[in-house]
Design a protein around this motif. Structure first.
Motif, PDB file in Angstrom:
ATOM      1  N   VAL A  54       0.833  -1.204   0.000  1.00 26.64           N
ATOM      2  CA  VAL A  54       0.000   0.000   0.000  1.00 26.64           C
ATOM      3  C   VAL A  54       0.868   1.255   0.000  1.00 26.64           C
ATOM      4  N   ASN A  55       1.851   1.304   0.893  1.00 27.43           N
ATOM      5  CA  ASN A  55       2.718   2.477   0.964  1.00 27.43           C
ATOM      6  C   ASN A  55       3.495   2.678  -0.323  1.00 27.43           C
ATOM      7  N   SER A  56       3.957   1.582  -0.912  1.00 26.89           N
ATOM      8  CA  SER A  56       4.717   1.678  -2.160  1.00 26.89           C
ATOM      9  C   SER A  56       3.858   2.244  -3.281  1.00 26.89           C
ATOM     10  N   VAL A  57       2.635   1.775  -3.393  1.00 23.39           N
ATOM     11  CA  VAL A  57       1.730   2.264  -4.431  1.00 23.39           C
ATOM     12  C   VAL A  57       1.428   3.743  -4.217  1.00 23.39           C
ATOM     13  N   ARG A  58       1.099   4.105  -2.995  1.00 25.67           N
ATOM     14  CA  ARG A  58       0.755   5.499  -2.691  1.00 25.67           C
ATOM     15  C   ARG A  58       1.901   6.446  -3.050  1.00 25.67           C
ATOM     16  N   LEU A  59       3.107   6.103  -2.618  1.00 27.13           N
ATOM     17  CA  LEU A  59       4.259   6.967  -2.856  1.00 27.13           C
ATOM     18  C   LEU A  59       4.679   6.974  -4.324  1.00 27.13           C
ATOM     19  N   THR A  60       4.604   5.822  -4.964  1.00 28.44           N
ATOM     20  CA  THR A  60       4.976   5.744  -6.380  1.00 28.44           C
ATOM     21  C   THR A  60       4.085   6.629  -7.232  1.00 28.44           C
ATOM     22  N   TYR A  61       2.791   6.559  -7.012  1.00 26.87           N
ATOM     23  CA  TYR A  61       1.868   7.379  -7.792  1.00 26.87           C
ATOM     24  C   TYR A  61       2.053   8.852  -7.478  1.00 26.87           C
ATOM     25  N   TRP A  62       2.297   9.176  -6.216  1.00 23.29           N
ATOM     26  CA  TRP A  62       2.500  10.578  -5.847  1.00 23.29           C
ATOM     27  C   TRP A  62       3.732  11.148  -6.530  1.00 23.29           C
ATOM     28  N   LYS A  63       4.840  10.392  -6.506  1.00 26.43           N
ATOM     29  CA  LYS A  63       6.080  10.882  -7.117  1.00 26.43           C
ATOM     30  C   LYS A  63       5.964  10.954  -8.637  1.00 26.43           C
ATOM     31  N   ARG A  64       5.232  10.006  -9.239  1.00 26.30           N
ATOM     32  CA  ARG A  64       5.133   9.965 -10.706  1.00 26.30           C
ATOM     33  C   ARG A  64       4.164  10.996 -11.247  1.00 26.30           C
ATOM     34  N   TYR A  65       3.039  11.203 -10.571  1.00 23.29           N
ATOM     35  CA  TYR A  65       1.975  12.046 -11.113  1.00 23.29           C
ATOM     36  C   TYR A  65       1.732  13.337 -10.334  1.00 23.29           C
ATOM     37  N   GLY A  66       2.361  13.488  -9.160  1.00 26.84           N
ATOM     38  CA  GLY A  66       2.130  14.675  -8.351  1.00 26.84           C
ATOM     39  C   GLY A  66       0.959  14.544  -7.406  1.00 26.84           C
ATOM     40  N   ALA A  67       0.154  13.508  -7.587  1.00 25.67           N
ATOM     41  CA  ALA A  67      -0.988  13.240  -6.701  1.00 25.67           C
ATOM     42  C   ALA A  67      -1.331  11.754  -6.811  1.00 25.67           C
ATOM     43  N   THR A  68      -1.475  11.100  -5.678  1.00 27.09           N
ATOM     44  CA  THR A  68      -1.828   9.677  -5.678  1.00 27.09           C
ATOM     45  C   THR A  68      -3.131   9.442  -6.425  1.00 27.09           C
ATOM     46  N   LEU A  69      -4.055  10.372  -6.320  1.00 24.19           N
ATOM     47  CA  LEU A  69      -5.345  10.245  -6.994  1.00 24.19           C
ATOM     48  C   LEU A  69      -5.180   9.979  -8.486  1.00 24.19           C
ATOM     49  N   LEU A  70      -4.249  10.665  -9.141  1.00 20.77           N
ATOM     50  CA  LEU A  70      -4.085  10.494 -10.588  1.00 20.77           C
ATOM     51  C   LEU A  70      -3.654   9.073 -10.928  1.00 20.77           C
ATOM     52  N   GLY A  71      -2.761   8.507 -10.125  1.00 26.66           N
ATOM     53  CA  GLY A  71      -2.351   7.128 -10.365  1.00 26.66           C
ATOM     54  C   GLY A  71      -3.471   6.144 -10.130  1.00 26.66           C
ATOM     55  N   MET A  72      -4.290   6.387  -9.115  1.00 22.19           N
ATOM     56  CA  MET A  72      -5.407   5.502  -8.820  1.00 22.19           C
ATOM     57  C   MET A  72      -6.435   5.520  -9.952  1.00 22.19           C
ATOM     58  N   ILE A  73      -6.639   6.704 -10.543  1.00 24.92           N
ATOM     59  CA  ILE A  73      -7.567   6.810 -11.674  1.00 24.92           C
ATOM     60  C   ILE A  73      -6.984   6.117 -12.902  1.00 24.92           C
ATOM     61  N   LYS A  74      -5.727   6.403 -13.205  1.00 21.07           N
ATOM     62  CA  LYS A  74      -5.090   5.908 -14.435  1.00 21.07           C
ATOM     63  C   LYS A  74      -4.912   4.396 -14.434  1.00 21.07           C
ATOM     64  N   HIS A  75      -4.488   3.844 -13.289  1.00 19.79           N
ATOM     65  CA  HIS A  75      -4.109   2.434 -13.263  1.00 19.79           C
ATOM     66  C   HIS A  75      -5.168   1.508 -12.668  1.00 19.79           C
ATOM     67  N   HIS A  76      -6.148   2.074 -11.970  1.00 17.50           N
ATOM     68  CA  HIS A  76      -7.127   1.220 -11.295  1.00 17.50           C
ATOM     69  C   HIS A  76      -8.567   1.610 -11.591  1.00 17.50           C
ATOM     70  N   GLY A  77      -8.760   2.641 -12.417  1.00 12.24           N
ATOM     71  CA  GLY A  77     -10.114   3.045 -12.765  1.00 12.24           C
ATOM     72  C   GLY A  77     -10.931   3.545 -11.594  1.00 12.24           C
ATOM     73  N   VAL A  78     -10.250   4.085 -10.591  1.00 18.38           N
ATOM     74  CA  VAL A  78     -10.936   4.565  -9.392  1.00 18.38           C
ATOM     75  C   VAL A  78     -11.739   5.825  -9.710  1.00 18.38           C
ATOM     76  N   SER A  79     -12.882   5.952  -9.108  1.00 17.70           N
ATOM     77  CA  SER A  79     -13.687   7.164  -9.243  1.00 17.70           C
ATOM     78  C   SER A  79     -13.059   8.285  -8.419  1.00 17.70           C
ATOM     79  N   GLN A  80     -12.887   9.438  -9.058  1.00 18.51           N
ATOM     80  CA  GLN A  80     -12.361  10.607  -8.350  1.00 18.51           C
ATOM     81  C   GLN A  80     -13.214  10.935  -7.136  1.00 18.51           C
ATOM     82  N   GLU A  81     -14.511  10.922  -7.317  1.00 23.55           N
ATOM     83  CA  GLU A  81     -15.424  11.275  -6.232  1.00 23.55           C
ATOM     84  C   GLU A  81     -15.297  10.298  -5.068  1.00 23.55           C
ATOM     85  N   ASP A  82     -15.218   9.000  -5.374  1.00 24.35           N
ATOM     86  CA  ASP A  82     -15.094   7.998  -4.315  1.00 24.35           C
ATOM     87  C   ASP A  82     -13.800   8.166  -3.535  1.00 24.35           C
TER      88      ASP A  82
END
Length: 246
Positions: A54-82
């Protein structure tokens, strides 16, 4: 004392760890919520994913995209609102807010149009601003949901988003000041021609949700970085340094 300048500026103020101390209780809670959300998403349906994953995913997306949310949307299809709703759940938000006295008086004296520019979600940021009593000083409130360029979410530190904001407000970059605690966002603002103010009082020993204790701690900035025009401990200390932003 009226905090005037030769020409009125447009002021962009960050929220968390700039206008209030989010590191005390709010950021730790957001981190827990974020880890819980990611853990469930990456788990096997019965047990959440391991904390290291979990920590690795959170930090990786934050460093790559500037916000963990962007990685969650791009790679996991997560809803922004959720994601924003679940990571900003608080039992009693107002009891968690810490702020220094005098910010409202300072903002009332500071001439120029003021815009709140925060990567926090709209509901949370409006709740905090209302509790602080600072909302009345801001002409506009821009939360992460509104940071879109060509239909794509582009939160801070996106240069594209900052340029779009400047164009929309019809102001030259040199007449715009970003007041912020995050280095990468200040670097982006300086690159597009804005003036920059680094607020340091909540840096060093405190961590944002996408920093870990081992190696992602915010630096204390003993010296003023080249991309920073003014470095202050507190927003209220801007008063005697306004001439540097002309």
């Amino acid at each position: 004392m009226d905090l005037t300048m030769n020409k009125p500026m447009i002021w962009l103020f960050d929220l968390d760890n700039t206008l209030h101390d989010a590191s005390h209780l709010i950021f730790p809670k957001i981190t827990l919520n974020m880890n819980e959300f990611i853990g469930k998403l990456l788990g096997d349906g019965e047990a959440p994913a391991e904390p290291e994953v979990v920590n690795s995913v959170r930090l990786t997306y934050w460093k790559r995209y500037g916000a963990t949310l962007l990685g969650m949307i791009k790679h996991h299809g997560v809803s922004q609102e959720d994601f924003l709703r679940e990571t900003h759940r608080f039992d009693d938000l107002t009891s968690m807010i810490r702020v220094e006295r005098g910010l409202g008086r300072f903002l009332a004296r500071l001439t120029g149009r003021k815009i709140l520019l925060t990567n926090a979600p709209e509901k949370y940021s409006k709740d905090v601003m209302r509790h602080l009593g600072l909302h009345r000083h801001f002409a506009k409130h821009i939360a992460i949901e509104s940071m879109r360029v060509h239909g794509q979410l582009r939160p801070k530190p996106s240069k594209l988003m900052l340029r779009k904001l400047l164009a929309k407000e019809k102001i030259a970059p040199a007449r715009c000041v970003l007041v912020e605690d995050t280095a990468v966002t200040l670097k982006a603002a300086k690159a597009v021609g804005m003036k920059t103010v680094l607020v340091t009082q909540y840096l060093g020993t405190h961590r944002k949700p996408n920093f870990d204790a081992a190696n992602m701690r915010q630096p204390a900035y003993r010296n003023r970085p080249a991309y920073v025009d003014v470095k202050v401990q507190s927003v209220r200390q801007l008063s005697p340094r306004l001439n540097r932003l002309r």
